[in-house]
Design an enzyme around this catalytic site. Sequence first.
Site: not given
Ligand code: AR6
Length: 175
Positions: A13, A27, A35, A37, A120-121, A124
């Site tokens: 985490d 974002n 996510g 964030d 982004s994975t 996004y």
């Molecule tokens: N620790 C590590 N990785 C994580 C955690 C965590 N606690 N939680 C999720 N992930 P995402 P994006 C991973 O969706 O695609 C948000 O709403 C997850 O498995 O968090 O860049 C922002 O505000 C994935 O591999 O970010 C933006 O609007 C990675 O983090 C948007 O999402 C990124 O997934 C950004 O989308």
Amino acid sequence: MNITDRIILVQEDLTQMDVAAIVNAANRSLLGGGGVDGAIHRAAGSGLLEECRALNGCATGSAKITGGHKLKAKHVIHAVGPIWHGGDSGEDNLLQSAYKTCLELAGQYKCKSLAFPNISTGVYGFPKRKAAPIAIKAVKEFLEKNELPEKVYFVCFDSENYALYDDFLSQDLKF
Ligand code: AR6
């Protein structure tokens, strides 16, 4: 220390990482979201959102730095990765530029250790298999030319990303 020893892959985490700076997959508003964030803002407390409000957002492919508030990390670097639109909208370059800006900020703020999520994975939609080598290349290129950060962690939350990074890193890709 060679580059390989300065890159560490973990499945953890991100919010619990004991490093100088963690990267947020944010974002353009920098005002929180889902996510990773959402997890970072929950763990850091409301002071982080207050600090983010003063930043006036951030362009895609760039990043801005704040304090870590209640996190173990001293800083949070809020990176805005691209939304995947099929691959012909400059997504690769924007992703690479988001990673590079984070590394530059970490260097400027004298961070010895920096932890990245897989930007982004998630929400996004950037294909994980395409994103991993872009992230690895950006980090390797930067570490080759810079002493700080000394260590960079790729923090993979999901097993698919972890397996991909494990594979790409073990191939010791030369770029
Ligand atoms: N620790 C590590 N990785 C994580 C955690 C965590 N606690 N939680 C999720 N992930 P995402 P994006 C991973 O969706 O695609 C948000 O709403 C997850 O498995 O968090 O860049 C922002 O505000 C994935 O591999 O970010 C933006 O609007 C990675 O983090 C948007 O999402 C990124 O997934 C950004 O989308």
